[in-house]
Write an enzyme that holds these catalytic residues in place. Structure first.
Site, PDB file in Angstrom:
ATOM      1  N   ARG A  59       0.813  -1.236   0.000  1.00 60.04           N
ATOM      2  CA  ARG A  59       0.000   0.000   0.000  1.00 60.04           C
ATOM      3  C   ARG A  59       0.837   1.272   0.000  1.00 60.04           C
ATOM      4  NH1 ARG A  59      -2.810  -3.089   3.813  1.00 60.04           N
ATOM      5  NH2 ARG A  59      -4.613  -4.110   2.861  1.00 60.04           N
TER       6      ARG A  59
ATOM      7  N   LYS B 192       3.488  11.788 -10.507  1.00 61.87           N
ATOM      8  CA  LYS B 192       2.613  10.948 -11.336  1.00 61.87           C
ATOM      9  C   LYS B 192       3.354   9.654 -11.671  1.00 61.87           C
ATOM     10  CE  LYS B 192      -0.374  14.171 -13.860  1.00 61.87           C
ATOM     11  NZ  LYS B 192      -0.727  14.654 -15.203  1.00 61.87           N
TER      12      LYS B 192
ATOM     13  N   GLU C 271      10.937  19.117 -24.007  1.00 59.48           N
ATOM     14  CA  GLU C 271      10.237  19.426 -22.749  1.00 59.48           C
ATOM     15  C   GLU C 271      10.858  20.645 -22.065  1.00 59.48           C
ATOM     16  OE1 GLU C 271       7.444  18.073 -21.989  1.00 59.48           O
ATOM     17  OE2 GLU C 271       7.439  16.121 -22.997  1.00 59.48           O
TER      18      GLU C 271
ATOM     19  N   LYS D 153       8.348  23.154 -12.553  1.00 58.06           N
ATOM     20  CA  LYS D 153       7.341  22.095 -12.437  1.00 58.06           C
ATOM     21  C   LYS D 153       6.944  21.912 -10.971  1.00 58.06           C
ATOM     22  CE  LYS D 153       5.800  17.571 -13.795  1.00 58.06           C
ATOM     23  NZ  LYS D 153       6.045  16.275 -14.410  1.00 58.06           N
TER      24      LYS D 153
ATOM     25  N   GLU E 129      -3.950  17.827 -10.496  1.00 60.52           N
ATOM     26  CA  GLU E 129      -4.415  18.376 -11.772  1.00 60.52           C
ATOM     27  C   GLU E 129      -5.918  18.639 -11.788  1.00 60.52           C
ATOM     28  OE1 GLU E 129      -2.293  16.873 -15.185  1.00 60.52           O
ATOM     29  OE2 GLU E 129      -3.894  17.502 -16.510  1.00 60.52           O
TER      30      GLU E 129
ATOM     31  N   ARG F  51      -2.409  22.749 -12.925  1.00 61.30           N
ATOM     32  CA  ARG F  51      -1.378  21.828 -13.413  1.00 61.30           C
ATOM     33  C   ARG F  51      -1.512  21.581 -14.919  1.00 61.30           C
ATOM     34  NH1 ARG F  51       1.170  16.411 -10.471  1.00 61.30           N
ATOM     35  NH2 ARG F  51       2.499  15.853 -12.224  1.00 61.30           N
TER      36      ARG F  51
ATOM     37  N   ASN G 231       0.509  20.903 -19.993  1.00 63.86           N
ATOM     38  CA  ASN G 231       0.128  20.161 -21.207  1.00 63.86           C
ATOM     39  C   ASN G 231       0.300  20.956 -22.486  1.00 63.86           C
ATOM     40  OD1 ASN G 231      -0.655  17.799 -19.864  1.00 63.86           O
ATOM     41  ND2 ASN G 231      -2.574  18.766 -19.246  1.00 63.86           N
TER      42      ASN G 231
ATOM     43  N   HIS H 224       0.890  19.260 -25.796  1.00 67.74           N
ATOM     44  CA  HIS H 224       0.690  17.824 -25.591  1.00 67.74           C
ATOM     45  C   HIS H 224      -0.622  17.283 -26.130  1.00 67.74           C
ATOM     46  CE1 HIS H 224       4.344  18.103 -23.334  1.00 67.74           C
ATOM     47  NE2 HIS H 224       4.302  16.822 -23.011  1.00 67.74           N
TER      48      HIS H 224
ATOM     49  N   HIS I 126      -0.107  14.088 -28.290  1.00 69.77           N
ATOM     50  CA  HIS I 126      -0.687  12.772 -27.997  1.00 69.77           C
ATOM     51  C   HIS I 126      -1.498  12.257 -29.181  1.00 69.77           C
ATOM     52  CE1 HIS I 126      -0.263  13.572 -23.417  1.00 69.77           C
ATOM     53  NE2 HIS I 126       0.790  12.965 -23.909  1.00 69.77           N
TER      54      HIS I 126
ATOM     55  N   HIS J  83       8.051  10.758 -28.639  1.00 68.33           N
ATOM     56  CA  HIS J  83       7.293  11.721 -27.834  1.00 68.33           C
ATOM     57  C   HIS J  83       7.854  13.145 -27.967  1.00 68.33           C
ATOM     58  CE1 HIS J  83       4.755  13.221 -24.642  1.00 68.33           C
ATOM     59  NE2 HIS J  83       5.817  13.637 -23.975  1.00 68.33           N
TER      60      HIS J  83
HETATM   61  N1  LIG Z   1       5.389  10.947 -14.706  1.00 65.62           N
HETATM   62  C1  LIG Z   1       5.515  12.033 -15.424  1.00 65.62           C
HETATM   63  O1  LIG Z   1       5.187  13.131 -14.982  1.00 65.62           O
HETATM   64  C2  LIG Z   1       6.083  11.930 -16.804  1.00 65.62           C
HETATM   65  C3  LIG Z   1       6.397  13.111 -17.499  1.00 65.62           C
HETATM   66  C4  LIG Z   1       6.956  12.991 -18.767  1.00 65.62           C
HETATM   67  C5  LIG Z   1       7.195  11.742 -19.322  1.00 65.62           C
HETATM   68  N2  LIG Z   1       6.868  10.612 -18.618  1.00 65.62           N
HETATM   69  C6  LIG Z   1       7.118   9.284 -19.195  1.00 65.62           C
HETATM   70  O2  LIG Z   1       8.519   9.172 -19.479  1.00 65.62           O
HETATM   71  C7  LIG Z   1       8.703   8.187 -20.481  1.00 65.62           C
HETATM   72  C8  LIG Z   1       9.752   8.658 -21.453  1.00 65.62           C
HETATM   73  O3  LIG Z   1      10.944   8.912 -20.745  1.00 65.62           O
HETATM   74  P1  LIG Z   1      12.389   8.674 -21.394  1.00 65.62           P
HETATM   75  O4  LIG Z   1      12.462   9.309 -22.727  1.00 65.62           O
HETATM   76  O5  LIG Z   1      13.376   9.019 -20.362  1.00 65.62           O
HETATM   77  O6  LIG Z   1      12.347   7.103 -21.708  1.00 65.62           O
HETATM   78  P2  LIG Z   1      13.200   5.876 -21.180  1.00 65.62           P
HETATM   79  O7  LIG Z   1      13.113   5.727 -19.725  1.00 65.62           O
HETATM   80  O8  LIG Z   1      12.783   4.706 -22.002  1.00 65.62           O
HETATM   81  O9  LIG Z   1      14.693   6.273 -21.562  1.00 65.62           O
HETATM   82  C9  LIG Z   1      15.061   6.405 -22.909  1.00 65.62           C
HETATM   83  C10 LIG Z   1      16.217   5.467 -23.255  1.00 65.62           C
HETATM   84  O10 LIG Z   1      17.394   6.018 -22.714  1.00 65.62           O
HETATM   85  C11 LIG Z   1      18.076   5.049 -21.946  1.00 65.62           C
HETATM   86  N3  LIG Z   1      18.769   5.787 -20.900  1.00 65.62           N
HETATM   87  C12 LIG Z   1      18.220   6.508 -19.889  1.00 65.62           C
HETATM   88  N4  LIG Z   1      19.181   7.130 -19.206  1.00 65.62           N
HETATM   89  C13 LIG Z   1      20.361   6.816 -19.783  1.00 65.62           C
HETATM   90  C14 LIG Z   1      21.709   7.173 -19.558  1.00 65.62           C
HETATM   91  N5  LIG Z   1      22.060   8.045 -18.595  1.00 65.62           N
HETATM   92  N6  LIG Z   1      22.656   6.635 -20.354  1.00 65.62           N
HETATM   93  C15 LIG Z   1      22.320   5.797 -21.365  1.00 65.62           C
HETATM   94  N7  LIG Z   1      21.065   5.443 -21.657  1.00 65.62           N
HETATM   95  C16 LIG Z   1      20.098   5.948 -20.855  1.00 65.62           C
HETATM   96  C17 LIG Z   1      17.034   4.081 -21.489  1.00 65.62           C
HETATM   97  O11 LIG Z   1      17.596   2.817 -21.215  1.00 65.62           O
HETATM   98  C18 LIG Z   1      16.115   4.060 -22.705  1.00 65.62           C
HETATM   99  O12 LIG Z   1      16.625   3.158 -23.664  1.00 65.62           O
HETATM  100  C19 LIG Z   1       7.337   7.958 -21.121  1.00 65.62           C
HETATM  101  O13 LIG Z   1       6.847   6.702 -20.708  1.00 65.62           O
HETATM  102  C20 LIG Z   1       6.477   9.072 -20.531  1.00 65.62           C
HETATM  103  O14 LIG Z   1       5.115   8.703 -20.422  1.00 65.62           O
HETATM  104  C21 LIG Z   1       6.319  10.693 -17.393  1.00 65.62           C
END
Ligand SMILES: NC(=O)c1ccc[n+]([C@@H]2O[C@H](COP(=O)([O-])OP(=O)(O)OC[C@H]3O[C@@H](n4cnc5c(N)ncnc54)[C@H](O)[C@@H]3O)[C@@H](O)[C@H]2O)c1
Length: 350
Positions: free
Chosen positions: A107, A129, A171, A213, A223, A227, A231, A234, A238, A250
Site C-alpha cells: 500500500r 505521477k 520538454e 514544475k 491536476e 497543473r 500540457n 501535448h 498525444h 514523444h
Molecule cells: N510521470 C511524469 O510526470 C512523466 C512526465 C513525462 C514523461 N513521462 C514518461 O517518461 C517516459 C519517457 O521517458 P524517457 O524518454 O526518459 O524514456 P526511457 O526511460 O525509455 O529512456 C530512454 C532510453 O534512454 C536510456 N537511458 C536513460 N538514461 C540513460 C543514460 N544516462 N545513459 C544511457 N542510456 C540511458 C534508457 O535505457 C532508454 O533506452 C514515457 O513513458 C512518458 O510517459 C512521465
C-alpha cells in the site's frame, strides 16, 4: 530535489545518513543498470546498506502491468516488506514504472528518484505521477505517489544517446514557454552549448525546469486546474503519437504539437506572431521537427484529439500561452478550441 554534478555522491551520503527504508530496492532498465545501476548498488552495499538491484528490459514496451507484476514477484521472493524503499534509477519509463511499484507495494513505500535521462530530470521525476500503459493507451493505470527525494546528477547524462537527449530538450522548451522567458532567451543564444551538453548549462536548465514544475505541482498536485498548463503542446502531440501508433517519438511529437498549438494561441490568446516564430526557430536550432510528417492526415489527427484525457463533453481543451513565459492566468489554464481552427492550424504548420 538535488540538482547538479555531485548529486549522485549526495544521494549516497543521504541514504547512509537517513535511509528511507531498512532495505533498498533499486529498479533500473537493463541499459541503465549496466551503465549506472549496478555500480550504484555495489557502492551502497560496500558502504554497508542492504541494497538490491532489480532489472527489466529497456523501453516503453516494458511500461506495463506485466513488467510491474514481474518486479513485484521478485520483491516478494526477496522478502521485501513494508519497511523497504524503492530507488528508481533511469529514464521516464523507470520513473513511472518503479514509482507505481512503490505506490502500491504494501500500500505504498518510500520512493527515491535518480533520473538518468534529460526528460526524467526535467519532467518525469518531478510531480508524483506514476503509471503503466495499456495496449489501448498510455498511462491509463497509475497513482499519484510523491518521491521522498530526487537526485538529478547531470554527469549521468554523458552516456545518454543523442536522440533521447534532443527529445528531452523539447520538454525544456515547453517549460520555458509556459513559465520562464529568460530561460527561453538564454536557450536562443546558447543552443550550441546546450547541444554540446555543457555541464554548467545543463545544471541551469534542469534546475530551472524542476523548479518550475515543482512550483506548479505544489499548487495543484492532482491536476484539478492549474497543473494543466504543463500540457502545452501535448494535446496535439498525444494525437500524433496515437495516429502513428507510437512510432513518432514523444519529444518530436511535443515539438510539432507546440508549433500547432502556438498557432492556435495567436488567435485564441493573442500570443504574438513574432513569439510563434521564435519558438519555431528555437526548436529548429535544437534539431527538433516543426512540421507534420505527411503520412499522417490532418483529419486523423483532429479525430484523435477527441480521445484526449482532457476532453470534456467532447470539447477539446488546450493549454495555451499568452506570450513566451506566460500562460493564460488563473482558472483559464485550458481553453476550448474548435475542430475547424485546429484543422487550419495543422494545415498551416509545415
Ligand atoms: N510521470 C511524469 O510526470 C512523466 C512526465 C513525462 C514523461 N513521462 C514518461 O517518461 C517516459 C519517457 O521517458 P524517457 O524518454 O526518459 O524514456 P526511457 O526511460 O525509455 O529512456 C530512454 C532510453 O534512454 C536510456 N537511458 C536513460 N538514461 C540513460 C543514460 N544516462 N545513459 C544511457 N542510456 C540511458 C534508457 O535505457 C532508454 O533506452 C514515457 O513513458 C512518458 O510517459 C512521465
Amino acid at each position: 530535489v538535488r540538482v547538479g554534478s555531485g548529486a549522485r555522491a549526495r544521494l549516497i551520503e543521504e541514504l547512509l545518513a537517513e535511509p528511507p527504508g531498512a532495505r533498498l530496492f533499486l529498479i533500473a532498465d537493463d541499459n541503465v543498470a549496466r551503465l549506472h545501476g549496478r555500480s550504484l548498488a555495489a557502492e551502497l552495499r560496500d558502504r554497508g546498506l542492504d541494497a538490491e538491484l532489480l532489472e527489466f528490459p529497456a523501453g516503453e514496451a516494458s511500461k506495463t502491468r506485466a513488467t510491474k507484476q514481474v518486479l513485484e514477484d521478485r520483491l516478494f521472493e526477496l522478502g521485501a516488506g513494508r519497511d523497504c524503499a524503492i530507488v528508481a534509477v533511469g529514464g521516464g519509463v523507470t520513473c513511472d514504472l518503479a514509482g507505481f511499484v512503490a505506490a502500491t507495494w504494501h500500500r505504498g513505500v518510500p520512493l527515491v528518484h535518480v533520473p538518468t535521462s534529460l526528460l526524467a530530470m526535467v519532467d518525469a521525476a518531478i510531480g508524483g505521477k506514476t503509471a503503466v500503459d495499456l495496449p489501448g493507451g498510455k498511462n491509463l493505470v497509475g497513482a499519484f505517489h510523491q518521491p521522498e527525494a530526487v537526485y538529478a546528477d547531470v554527469d549521468l547524462l554523458s552516456t545518454l544517446p543523442d536522440a533521447y537527449f534532443v527529445e528531452g530538450l523539447a520538454e525544456v522548451v515547453k517549460s520555458a514557454v509556459i513559465g520562464d522567458a529568460s530561460l527561453f532567451r538564454e536557450m536562443e543564444s546558447s543552443a550550441e552549448r546546450l547541444l554540446a551538453r555543457d555541464e554548467e548549462w545543463l545544471e541551469r536548465v534542469v534546475l530551472a525546469c524542476a523548479t518550475l514544475k515543482g512550483r506548479i505541482v505544489r499548487r495543484d498536485e492532482r491536476e484539478t486546474g492549474r497543473r494543466a498548463v504543463l500540457n502545452f503542446g501535448h494535446t496535439v502531440a498525444h494525437a500524433v503519437e496515437t495516429v502513428s501508433n507510437y512510432t513518432v517519438r514523444h519529444g518530436h511529437a511535443v515539438a510539432y504539437g507546440m508549433c500547432v498549438e502556438s498557432r492556435l494561441a495567436v488567435d485564441a490568446t493573442g500570443f504574438p506572431e513574432r513569439h510563434r516564430g521564435r519558438l519555431e526557430r528555437l526548436l529548429e536550432s535544437l534539431g527538433l521537427p516543426t512540421g507534420r510528417d505527411s503520412q499522417f492526415s490532418v483529419e486523423a489527427i483532429v479525430a484523435a484529439t477527441h480521445r484526449d484525457k482532457k476532453v470534456r463533453r467532447d470539447r477539446v481543451r488546450y493549454a495555451l500561452p499568452r506570450r513566451i513565459g506566460r500562460m493564460l492566468p488563473g482558472g483559464q489554464a485550458a481553453i476550448v478550441v474548435d475542430d475547424a481552427d485546429l484543422e487550419a492550424a495543422l494545415r498551416a504548420t509545415g
